[in-house]
Design a protein around this motif. Structure first.
Motif, PDB file in Angstrom:
ATOM      1  N   GLN A   1      92.926  74.091 -31.944  1.00  0.00           N
ATOM      2  CA  GLN A   1      94.276  73.851 -31.434  1.00  0.00           C
ATOM      3  C   GLN A   1      94.782  72.475 -31.877  1.00  0.00           C
ATOM      4  O   GLN A   1      95.916  72.329 -32.321  1.00  0.00           O
ATOM      5  CB  GLN A   1      94.293  73.930 -29.904  1.00  0.00           C
ATOM      6  CG  GLN A   1      94.170  75.340 -29.353  1.00  0.00           C
ATOM      7  CD  GLN A   1      95.441  76.153 -29.571  1.00  0.00           C
ATOM      8  OE1 GLN A   1      95.531  76.906 -30.514  1.00  0.00           O
ATOM      9  NE2 GLN A   1      96.426  75.982 -28.717  1.00  0.00           N
ATOM     10  N   TYR A   2      93.921  71.464 -31.750  1.00  0.00           N
ATOM     11  CA  TYR A   2      94.304  70.115 -32.175  1.00  0.00           C
ATOM     12  C   TYR A   2      94.554  70.077 -33.681  1.00  0.00           C
ATOM     13  O   TYR A   2      95.490  69.412 -34.140  1.00  0.00           O
ATOM     14  CB  TYR A   2      93.205  69.116 -31.802  1.00  0.00           C
ATOM     15  CG  TYR A   2      93.331  68.555 -30.407  1.00  0.00           C
ATOM     16  CD1 TYR A   2      93.958  67.339 -30.185  1.00  0.00           C
ATOM     17  CD2 TYR A   2      92.817  69.240 -29.301  1.00  0.00           C
ATOM     18  CE1 TYR A   2      94.072  66.805 -28.906  1.00  0.00           C
ATOM     19  CE2 TYR A   2      92.930  68.723 -28.024  1.00  0.00           C
ATOM     20  CZ  TYR A   2      93.557  67.504 -27.829  1.00  0.00           C
ATOM     21  OH  TYR A   2      93.675  66.992 -26.565  1.00  0.00           O
ATOM     22  N   GLU A   3      93.717  70.760 -34.432  1.00  0.00           N
ATOM     23  CA  GLU A   3      93.859  70.760 -35.886  1.00  0.00           C
ATOM     24  C   GLU A   3      95.143  71.446 -36.323  1.00  0.00           C
ATOM     25  O   GLU A   3      95.739  71.089 -37.352  1.00  0.00           O
ATOM     26  CB  GLU A   3      92.640  71.423 -36.534  1.00  0.00           C
ATOM     27  CG  GLU A   3      91.380  70.573 -36.433  1.00  0.00           C
ATOM     28  CD  GLU A   3      90.136  71.294 -36.910  1.00  0.00           C
ATOM     29  OE1 GLU A   3      89.160  70.618 -37.273  1.00  0.00           O
ATOM     30  OE2 GLU A   3      90.128  72.551 -36.916  1.00  0.00           O
ATOM     31  N   SER A   4      95.602  72.416 -35.530  1.00  0.00           N
ATOM     32  CA  SER A   4      96.859  73.094 -35.856  1.00  0.00           C
ATOM     33  C   SER A   4      98.055  72.163 -35.711  1.00  0.00           C
ATOM     34  O   SER A   4      99.134  72.435 -36.250  1.00  0.00           O
ATOM     35  CB  SER A   4      97.041  74.330 -34.970  1.00  0.00           C
ATOM     36  OG  SER A   4      97.298  73.954 -33.616  1.00  0.00           O
ATOM     37  N   TYR A   5      97.858  71.054 -34.960  1.00  0.00           N
ATOM     38  CA  TYR A   5      98.923  70.067 -34.799  1.00  0.00           C
ATOM     39  C   TYR A   5      98.782  68.897 -35.774  1.00  0.00           C
ATOM     40  O   TYR A   5      99.458  67.884 -35.641  1.00  0.00           O
ATOM     41  CB  TYR A   5      98.943  69.536 -33.363  1.00  0.00           C
ATOM     42  CG  TYR A   5      99.473  70.544 -32.361  1.00  0.00           C
ATOM     43  CD1 TYR A   5     100.838  70.784 -32.211  1.00  0.00           C
ATOM     44  CD2 TYR A   5      98.592  71.280 -31.576  1.00  0.00           C
ATOM     45  CE1 TYR A   5     101.306  71.702 -31.295  1.00  0.00           C
ATOM     46  CE2 TYR A   5      99.061  72.211 -30.646  1.00  0.00           C
ATOM     47  CZ  TYR A   5     100.425  72.415 -30.527  1.00  0.00           C
ATOM     48  OH  TYR A   5     100.884  73.343 -29.614  1.00  0.00           O
ATOM     49  N   GLY A   6      97.858  69.033 -36.723  1.00  0.00           N
ATOM     50  CA  GLY A   6      97.729  68.014 -37.767  1.00  0.00           C
ATOM     51  C   GLY A   6      96.578  67.046 -37.601  1.00  0.00           C
ATOM     52  O   GLY A   6      96.364  66.184 -38.455  1.00  0.00           O
TER      53      GLY A   6
ATOM     54  N   LYS B   1      99.590  73.713 -21.342  1.00  0.00           N
ATOM     55  CA  LYS B   1     100.967  73.254 -21.586  1.00  0.00           C
ATOM     56  C   LYS B   1     101.114  71.770 -21.314  1.00  0.00           C
ATOM     57  O   LYS B   1     101.900  71.086 -21.972  1.00  0.00           O
ATOM     58  CB  LYS B   1     101.944  74.052 -20.708  1.00  0.00           C
ATOM     59  CG  LYS B   1     102.161  75.489 -21.161  1.00  0.00           C
ATOM     60  CD  LYS B   1     103.110  76.230 -20.221  1.00  0.00           C
ATOM     61  CE  LYS B   1     103.303  77.673 -20.662  1.00  0.00           C
ATOM     62  NZ  LYS B   1     104.165  78.428 -19.704  1.00  0.00           N
ATOM     63  N   SER B   2     100.374  71.252 -20.325  1.00  0.00           N
ATOM     64  CA  SER B   2     100.453  69.827 -20.005  1.00  0.00           C
ATOM     65  C   SER B   2      99.975  68.958 -21.157  1.00  0.00           C
ATOM     66  O   SER B   2     100.313  67.778 -21.250  1.00  0.00           O
ATOM     67  CB  SER B   2      99.627  69.518 -18.748  1.00  0.00           C
ATOM     68  OG  SER B   2      98.240  69.658 -18.997  1.00  0.00           O
ATOM     69  N   TYR B   3      99.180  69.544 -22.059  1.00  0.00           N
ATOM     70  CA  TYR B   3      98.720  68.836 -23.244  1.00  0.00           C
ATOM     71  C   TYR B   3      99.536  69.200 -24.479  1.00  0.00           C
ATOM     72  O   TYR B   3      99.157  68.897 -25.602  1.00  0.00           O
ATOM     73  CB  TYR B   3      97.235  69.131 -23.503  1.00  0.00           C
ATOM     74  CG  TYR B   3      96.310  68.367 -22.583  1.00  0.00           C
ATOM     75  CD1 TYR B   3      95.858  67.095 -22.915  1.00  0.00           C
ATOM     76  CD2 TYR B   3      95.911  68.911 -21.361  1.00  0.00           C
ATOM     77  CE1 TYR B   3      95.019  66.382 -22.074  1.00  0.00           C
ATOM     78  CE2 TYR B   3      95.071  68.201 -20.506  1.00  0.00           C
ATOM     79  CZ  TYR B   3      94.631  66.947 -20.874  1.00  0.00           C
ATOM     80  OH  TYR B   3      93.793  66.245 -20.024  1.00  0.00           O
ATOM     81  N   GLY B   4     100.673  69.874 -24.232  1.00  0.00           N
ATOM     82  CA  GLY B   4     101.569  70.214 -25.326  1.00  0.00           C
ATOM     83  C   GLY B   4     101.066  71.320 -26.220  1.00  0.00           C
ATOM     84  O   GLY B   4     101.510  71.444 -27.371  1.00  0.00           O
ATOM     85  N   GLN B   5     100.139  72.133 -25.711  1.00  0.00           N
ATOM     86  CA  GLN B   5      99.573  73.202 -26.526  1.00  0.00           C
ATOM     87  C   GLN B   5     100.205  74.546 -26.158  1.00  0.00           C
ATOM     88  O   GLN B   5     100.322  74.888 -24.991  1.00  0.00           O
ATOM     89  CB  GLN B   5      98.057  73.272 -26.333  1.00  0.00           C
ATOM     90  CG  GLN B   5      97.344  71.993 -26.743  1.00  0.00           C
ATOM     91  CD  GLN B   5      95.855  72.095 -26.546  1.00  0.00           C
ATOM     92  OE1 GLN B   5      95.249  73.132 -26.762  1.00  0.00           O
ATOM     93  NE2 GLN B   5      95.242  70.995 -26.131  1.00  0.00           N
ATOM     94  N   SER B   6     100.623  75.277 -27.191  1.00  0.00           N
ATOM     95  CA  SER B   6     101.234  76.586 -26.991  1.00  0.00           C
ATOM     96  C   SER B   6     100.159  77.666 -27.054  1.00  0.00           C
ATOM     97  O   SER B   6      99.378  77.729 -28.009  1.00  0.00           O
ATOM     98  CB  SER B   6     102.296  76.829 -28.079  1.00  0.00           C
ATOM     99  OG  SER B   6     102.847  78.107 -27.952  1.00  0.00           O
TER     100      SER B   6
END
Length: 282
Positions: free
Chosen positions: A164-169, A237-242
């Motif tokens: 998930q983190y890697e998908s955000y760069g 969601k609180s961590y900005g993850q969809s």
């Protein structure tokens, strides 16, 4: 700050870009420090002419300073005297920017704060209850298959969250690199051993939870299960993850979601059936 005429680690901020903001009455410093500042005016001190404030570290302080006399050379840069404003609806909505549909915004703010304090109180009580229960439990042998299940679940969550983190760069050299940063551990920490230890705690807590549920006839309903999903959806969601509900169930697993739902119902039972004695603690 000096002890025996020598500056000690962490005892000075003279060279910081900004002075330390200390509120009198905050209790952030050792006994005697704040009281010793009362009456010292900014015009009476400077970096070249600081005020020698003498204090004694408490006996239960960290070992290298416990019980020792110290001198803090204090430079009072400025004093600010705050006037407590009146809690009016205008102040609440315009200054504090508290959003509410209630006509009495001040009362709504007070209710909001009270709810937060009560929730925090309940969390403290629950933590204390489980700490007591876990301390009282005697473990003859941990069921290895259960420990491995929780351990594998942690590993799967680490892998999923890493993706998930890697998908955000974000980029990570390895799972080890990600987990160290994700959990806030020191580089080189044995996070697998810590995960194993946490898995054993989870197993013991889970066994106790099921025992209580069995004795009290507590069962998970469809509504309870959905509430568990909603909780984790809000968490991500609180961590900005969809994430979709389907992806969440796949990542966490139906069993762990059911376990969380049961845990919440048992917690509610414990809160309703415990007696709390509040004592002043130093």
């Amino acid at each position: 700050g000096e002890v025996d005429g020598k500056e000690f680690s962490g005892g000075s901020n003279f060279n910081d870009a900004k002075p330390y903001e200390l509120g009198i009455g905050s209790g952030n410093f050792i006994d005697g420090f704040e009281d010793g500042l009362i009456g010292i005016l900014p015009s009476e001190t400077s970096k070249e002419n600081p005020y020698p404030l003498k204090v004694t570290f408490p006996e239960n302080y960290k070992e290298d300073l416990a019980g020792k006399d110290a001198i803090f050379y204090v430079w009072v840069v400025e004093m600010v005297d705050y006037e407590l404003p009146e809690l009016t609806n205008d102040f609440v909505t315009k200054t504090l920017k508290f959003k509410t549909d209630e006509e009495d915004a001040a009362a709504a703010l007070i209710d909001y704060i009270r709810e937060g304090l009560e929730e925090n109180r309940d969390n403290v009580i629950k933590n204390d209850l489980w700490e007591m229960l876990l301390d009282e439990a005697v473990v003859i042998k941990y069921p290895e298959t259960e420990v491995q299940y929780f351990y594998d679940s942690y590993m799967e969550q680490y892998e999923y969250t890493k993706k998930q983190y890697e998908s955000y760069g974000y980029t990570f050299a390895s799972l080890d690199d990600f987990v160290i940063k994700y959990l806030g551990l020191e580089t080189g920490a044995d996070w697998k051993a810590e995960t194993r230890e946490q898995s054993e705690i989870d197993v013991l807590q889970n066994l106790l939870c099921h025992l209580i549920a069995q004795e009290e006839g507590i069962e998970v309903t469809d509504e309870d299960y959905q509430a568990a999903i909603d909780y984790y959806m809000d968490y991500y969601k609180s961590y900005g993850q969809s994430i979709t509900e389907e992806e969440l169930v796949e990542a966490i697993g139906e069993r762990l979601l059911n376990e969380y739902a049961l845990f919440e119902k048992v917690n509610k039972f414990l809160l309703e059936n415990c007696t709390v004695n509040y004592e002043d603690k130093e």
